[in-house]
Design a protein around this motif. Sequence first.
Motif, PDB file in Angstrom:
ATOM      1  N   LEU A   1      97.709  36.492   3.278  1.00  0.00           N
ATOM      2  CA  LEU A   1      98.524  37.425   2.507  1.00  0.00           C
ATOM      3  C   LEU A   1     100.005  37.175   2.754  1.00  0.00           C
ATOM      4  CD1 LEU A   1      96.470  40.722   2.970  1.00  0.00           C
ATOM      5  CD2 LEU A   1      96.668  39.322   0.914  1.00  0.00           C
ATOM      6  N   TYR A   2     100.354  36.978   3.999  1.00  0.00           N
ATOM      7  CA  TYR A   2     101.769  36.699   4.288  1.00  0.00           C
ATOM      8  C   TYR A   2     102.225  35.416   3.641  1.00  0.00           C
ATOM      9  CZ  TYR A   2     103.237  40.402   7.429  1.00  0.00           C
ATOM     10  OH  TYR A   2     103.617  41.601   7.935  1.00  0.00           O
ATOM     11  N   GLU A   3     101.346  34.444   3.645  1.00  0.00           N
ATOM     12  CA  GLU A   3     101.690  33.159   3.049  1.00  0.00           C
ATOM     13  C   GLU A   3     102.001  33.322   1.564  1.00  0.00           C
ATOM     14  OE1 GLU A   3      99.734  29.324   4.415  1.00  0.00           O
ATOM     15  OE2 GLU A   3      98.662  29.886   2.596  1.00  0.00           O
ATOM     16  N   VAL A   4     101.105  34.005   0.876  1.00  0.00           N
ATOM     17  CA  VAL A   4     101.327  34.211  -0.557  1.00  0.00           C
ATOM     18  C   VAL A   4     102.558  35.066  -0.783  1.00  0.00           C
ATOM     19  CG1 VAL A   4     100.376  35.230  -2.646  1.00  0.00           C
ATOM     20  CG2 VAL A   4      98.908  33.914  -1.134  1.00  0.00           C
ATOM     21  N   ARG A   5     102.695  36.094   0.038  1.00  0.00           N
ATOM     22  CA  ARG A   5     103.881  36.933  -0.118  1.00  0.00           C
ATOM     23  C   ARG A   5     105.136  36.104   0.083  1.00  0.00           C
ATOM     24  NH1 ARG A   5     105.954  42.286   3.225  1.00  0.00           N
ATOM     25  NH2 ARG A   5     107.864  42.503   1.982  1.00  0.00           N
ATOM     26  N   SER A   6     105.081  35.189   1.021  1.00  0.00           N
ATOM     27  CA  SER A   6     106.233  34.337   1.283  1.00  0.00           C
ATOM     28  C   SER A   6     106.624  33.554   0.030  1.00  0.00           C
ATOM     29  CB  SER A   6     105.892  33.386   2.428  1.00  0.00           C
ATOM     30  OG  SER A   6     106.945  32.472   2.626  1.00  0.00           O
ATOM     31  N   PHE A   7     105.640  32.972  -0.635  1.00  0.00           N
ATOM     32  CA  PHE A   7     105.930  32.241  -1.879  1.00  0.00           C
ATOM     33  C   PHE A   7     106.561  33.163  -2.911  1.00  0.00           C
ATOM     34  CE2 PHE A   7     102.372  29.273  -0.562  1.00  0.00           C
ATOM     35  CZ  PHE A   7     103.187  28.163  -0.411  1.00  0.00           C
ATOM     36  N   LEU A   8     105.992  34.353  -3.032  1.00  0.00           N
ATOM     37  CA  LEU A   8     106.478  35.264  -4.066  1.00  0.00           C
ATOM     38  C   LEU A   8     107.874  35.781  -3.743  1.00  0.00           C
ATOM     39  CD1 LEU A   8     103.290  37.407  -4.834  1.00  0.00           C
ATOM     40  CD2 LEU A   8     104.271  35.595  -6.229  1.00  0.00           C
ATOM     41  N   GLU A   9     108.118  36.084  -2.480  1.00  0.00           N
ATOM     42  CA  GLU A   9     109.448  36.582  -2.102  1.00  0.00           C
ATOM     43  C   GLU A   9     110.484  35.472  -2.296  1.00  0.00           C
ATOM     44  OE1 GLU A   9     110.461  39.604  -1.210  1.00  0.00           O
ATOM     45  OE2 GLU A   9     108.724  40.697  -0.425  1.00  0.00           O
ATOM     46  N   GLU A  10     110.062  34.263  -2.014  1.00  0.00           N
ATOM     47  CA  GLU A  10     110.960  33.134  -2.261  1.00  0.00           C
ATOM     48  C   GLU A  10     111.302  33.063  -3.746  1.00  0.00           C
ATOM     49  OE1 GLU A  10     109.416  29.390  -0.916  1.00  0.00           O
ATOM     50  OE2 GLU A  10     111.000  28.232  -1.922  1.00  0.00           O
ATOM     51  N   ALA A  11     110.279  33.157  -4.563  1.00  0.00           N
ATOM     52  CA  ALA A  11     110.489  33.107  -6.015  1.00  0.00           C
ATOM     53  C   ALA A  11     111.395  34.241  -6.473  1.00  0.00           C
ATOM     54  CB  ALA A  11     109.139  33.188  -6.734  1.00  0.00           C
ATOM     55  N   ALA A  12     111.143  35.440  -5.945  1.00  0.00           N
ATOM     56  CA  ALA A  12     111.942  36.598  -6.349  1.00  0.00           C
ATOM     57  C   ALA A  12     113.393  36.431  -5.918  1.00  0.00           C
ATOM     58  CB  ALA A  12     111.351  37.874  -5.747  1.00  0.00           C
TER      59      ALA A  12
ATOM     60  N   PRO B   1      96.994  47.984  10.139  1.00  0.00           N
ATOM     61  CA  PRO B   1      97.900  48.958  10.733  1.00  0.00           C
ATOM     62  C   PRO B   1      99.066  48.259  11.415  1.00  0.00           C
ATOM     63  CG  PRO B   1      95.982  48.667  12.130  1.00  0.00           C
ATOM     64  CD  PRO B   1      95.765  47.827  10.916  1.00  0.00           C
ATOM     65  N   GLY B   2     100.083  49.070  11.749  1.00  0.00           N
ATOM     66  CA  GLY B   2     101.222  48.538  12.484  1.00  0.00           C
ATOM     67  C   GLY B   2     102.280  47.968  11.568  1.00  0.00           C
ATOM     68  N   THR B   3     103.363  47.566  12.165  1.00  0.00           N
ATOM     69  CA  THR B   3     104.510  47.066  11.428  1.00  0.00           C
ATOM     70  C   THR B   3     105.128  45.944  12.245  1.00  0.00           C
ATOM     71  OG1 THR B   3     106.779  47.628  10.865  1.00  0.00           O
ATOM     72  CG2 THR B   3     105.701  49.054  12.455  1.00  0.00           C
TER      73      THR B   3
ATOM     74  N   THR C   1     110.231  46.387  17.340  1.00  0.00           N
ATOM     75  CA  THR C   1     111.145  46.269  18.485  1.00  0.00           C
ATOM     76  C   THR C   1     112.596  46.249  17.994  1.00  0.00           C
ATOM     77  OG1 THR C   1     111.297  43.849  18.490  1.00  0.00           O
ATOM     78  CG2 THR C   1     109.419  44.831  19.646  1.00  0.00           C
ATOM     79  N   PRO C   2     113.525  46.727  18.828  1.00  0.00           N
ATOM     80  CA  PRO C   2     114.945  46.719  18.438  1.00  0.00           C
ATOM     81  C   PRO C   2     115.433  45.307  18.131  1.00  0.00           C
ATOM     82  CG  PRO C   2     114.617  47.963  20.478  1.00  0.00           C
ATOM     83  CD  PRO C   2     113.313  47.316  20.150  1.00  0.00           C
ATOM     84  N   GLU C   3     114.910  44.336  18.863  1.00  0.00           N
ATOM     85  CA  GLU C   3     115.347  42.954  18.640  1.00  0.00           C
ATOM     86  C   GLU C   3     114.950  42.502  17.230  1.00  0.00           C
ATOM     87  OE1 GLU C   3     113.436  43.851  21.303  1.00  0.00           O
ATOM     88  OE2 GLU C   3     115.208  44.087  22.596  1.00  0.00           O
ATOM     89  N   ARG C   4     113.696  42.769  16.902  1.00  0.00           N
ATOM     90  CA  ARG C   4     113.222  42.370  15.576  1.00  0.00           C
ATOM     91  C   ARG C   4     114.005  43.101  14.503  1.00  0.00           C
ATOM     92  NH1 ARG C   4     112.037  38.802  11.954  1.00  0.00           N
ATOM     93  NH2 ARG C   4     110.735  39.589  10.268  1.00  0.00           N
ATOM     94  N   TRP C   5     114.258  44.365  14.727  1.00  0.00           N
ATOM     95  CA  TRP C   5     114.988  45.156  13.733  1.00  0.00           C
ATOM     96  C   TRP C   5     116.361  44.546  13.456  1.00  0.00           C
ATOM     97  CZ3 TRP C   5     114.120  48.487  10.025  1.00  0.00           C
ATOM     98  CH2 TRP C   5     115.158  49.277   9.523  1.00  0.00           C
ATOM     99  N   SER C   6     117.085  44.202  14.501  1.00  0.00           N
ATOM    100  CA  SER C   6     118.432  43.668  14.252  1.00  0.00           C
ATOM    101  C   SER C   6     118.357  42.258  13.668  1.00  0.00           C
ATOM    102  CB  SER C   6     119.291  43.707  15.518  1.00  0.00           C
ATOM    103  OG  SER C   6     118.647  42.998  16.543  1.00  0.00           O
TER     104      SER C   6
ATOM    105  N   GLU D   1     107.990  34.122   6.928  1.00  0.00           N
ATOM    106  CA  GLU D   1     107.305  33.281   7.912  1.00  0.00           C
ATOM    107  C   GLU D   1     107.381  33.932   9.303  1.00  0.00           C
ATOM    108  OE1 GLU D   1     104.902  30.115   8.380  1.00  0.00           O
ATOM    109  OE2 GLU D   1     105.894  30.745   6.519  1.00  0.00           O
ATOM    110  N   GLU D   2     108.537  34.491   9.602  1.00  0.00           N
ATOM    111  CA  GLU D   2     108.703  35.149  10.902  1.00  0.00           C
ATOM    112  C   GLU D   2     107.809  36.376  11.017  1.00  0.00           C
ATOM    113  OE1 GLU D   2     112.843  35.864  11.066  1.00  0.00           O
ATOM    114  OE2 GLU D   2     113.329  33.773  11.511  1.00  0.00           O
ATOM    115  N   ALA D   3     107.767  37.154   9.940  1.00  0.00           N
ATOM    116  CA  ALA D   3     106.899  38.326   9.951  1.00  0.00           C
ATOM    117  C   ALA D   3     105.457  37.893  10.205  1.00  0.00           C
ATOM    118  CB  ALA D   3     107.006  39.082   8.634  1.00  0.00           C
ATOM    119  N   LYS D   4     105.085  36.807   9.577  1.00  0.00           N
ATOM    120  CA  LYS D   4     103.733  36.290   9.764  1.00  0.00           C
ATOM    121  C   LYS D   4     103.485  35.948  11.233  1.00  0.00           C
ATOM    122  CE  LYS D   4     102.025  32.016   8.694  1.00  0.00           C
ATOM    123  NZ  LYS D   4     101.827  30.871   7.770  1.00  0.00           N
ATOM    124  N   ASN D   5     104.448  35.288  11.831  1.00  0.00           N
ATOM    125  CA  ASN D   5     104.280  34.896  13.231  1.00  0.00           C
ATOM    126  C   ASN D   5     104.180  36.099  14.156  1.00  0.00           C
ATOM    127  OD1 ASN D   5     104.225  32.172  12.674  1.00  0.00           O
ATOM    128  ND2 ASN D   5     106.462  31.975  12.780  1.00  0.00           N
ATOM    129  N   ILE D   6     104.953  37.139  13.852  1.00  0.00           N
ATOM    130  CA  ILE D   6     104.856  38.355  14.654  1.00  0.00           C
ATOM    131  C   ILE D   6     103.457  38.948  14.538  1.00  0.00           C
ATOM    132  CG2 ILE D   6     105.667  40.725  14.855  1.00  0.00           C
ATOM    133  CD1 ILE D   6     108.447  39.668  14.095  1.00  0.00           C
TER     134      ILE D   6
END
Lengths: 219, 219
Positions: A77-88, A159-161, A165-170, A200-205
């Motif tokens: 899902l993240y992979e496909v979302r990545s393609f779509l967000e890139e396109a957008a 579940p989850g997001t 973490t503050p680091e990820r947020w910034s 891609e980063e979100a996916k890795n997290i």
Amino acid sequence: MSSPALMSPYLMIRNAIIAQEFPPRAQLVENALAKKYNVSRTPIREALRRLETEGLVERYGSRMQVREYRPEEMLDLYEVRSFLEEAAAKTAALRHTDMDLMLIERAHQSMLDIKFEEASAAQMAAANRTFHERVWAASHSAALVDLLDRILVHFIRYPGTTLSTPERWSQVLKEHEELVSAIRDRDAESAGKIASVHMEEAKNIRIEMYIDAQEIAPS
Amino acid sequence: MSSPALMSPYLMIRNAIIAQEFPPRAQLVENALAKKYNVSRTPIREALRRLETEGLVERYGSRMQVREYRPEEMLDLYEVRSFLEEAAAKTAALRHTDMDLMLIERAHQSMLDIKFEEASAAQMAAANRTFHERVWAASHSAALVDLLDRILVHFIRYPGTTLSTPERWSQVLKEHEELVSAIRDRDAESAGKIASVHMEEAKNIRIEMYIDAQEIAPS
DNA sequence: ATTCTACCACCTGTATACATTTTGGGGTTA
DNA sequence: TAACCCCAAAATGTATACAGGTGGTAGAAT
């Protein structure tokens, strides 16, 4: 979330699935649901059909059951979302109006205004979602927005997001900043690249989260 | 296309919309459709719901009507399809199994075997579609295939094909050949690029077709 | 003539009754 | 014991009846 009686059977069943009240592969029997929610089979059927097209529910023969999911699916899902967000992002960079840009910047500012310690996870996720939606809108491609909506529905089940973490947020704020700049400069290539890396980063997290969960509670 | 009596109301209505028997913005009244197709309102309602999620039918308040479409929308659709086909080609290049590759090659061979003069437009379109579907399948991403399916549904409403001249046909074959090679070599970048350009060309042909149609029958 | 109102016709939403199909179990037989 | 068949129960598919809401029109009053 209003009181059950005011919610459509569609939302009731949907919530129940997300809350795992109906676990994966559970049979969804029309009569049982009708009794449970005090409506007739007719609205229940319509709810099930809708959930089926969304992909939360699947047919086995004529029976309906809660769709299974595997954490690995999240990566897809993240992979496909990545393609779509890139396109957008690319398209938004090329096609945005001044108004679109203002709305994106405003959504970004809202995220900057959030104090990590004070805000709830839901608030942060909502602000983040709004930012992305404004980028989508700036692409002026109804078809693209439709697909993004469709993909994001599936994220509900996990579940989850990734903003926990503050680091990820910034880090997220910094990347959004860069994305806004690229869009403002109408630099489609950069905008696409930034959006793609961002996902891609979100996916890795997510992968980390999954592995951690596995180690705590191994099969 | 089997006899009407054997077709589901869903397909019947769908065909009628495509054939413009129900023109854009036509009200789709459940009772009228029920009588027309000799079934009760129940299956008609389900058909309409399904068509709604597919995007062929739209709600206005509680009324349903045939969704409008503008030829310009076609460009949007091709654009999004281009992104998705690029994603599928990239992913297929990285993830295909030997079996996937064989199936792709076989579909390609089927297209090579077609004699342009002897084959029908429908045959050629079907062979072309099969080729692309096999590339999608080789991506091993159910989410991606789902989105591609969803986008392609909308193409139904626009008559004609971009494969209508011998020149274009052989051009398509050449590009497919290149795509197969790139996938075989697991060269994701090339595969993505080829797929993307391939779609861009189809889009341009559509534009030509649209302009020609305009000139013959100006507003 | 125009506007307001009241009513009627129509359409969708929901419930319920009926039809058909599928499934699971139990008993018989090889 | 395993396999097969048949039947009963349950679940889905379909039709119909009923309820609620909305829009449009005719008629009356100004």
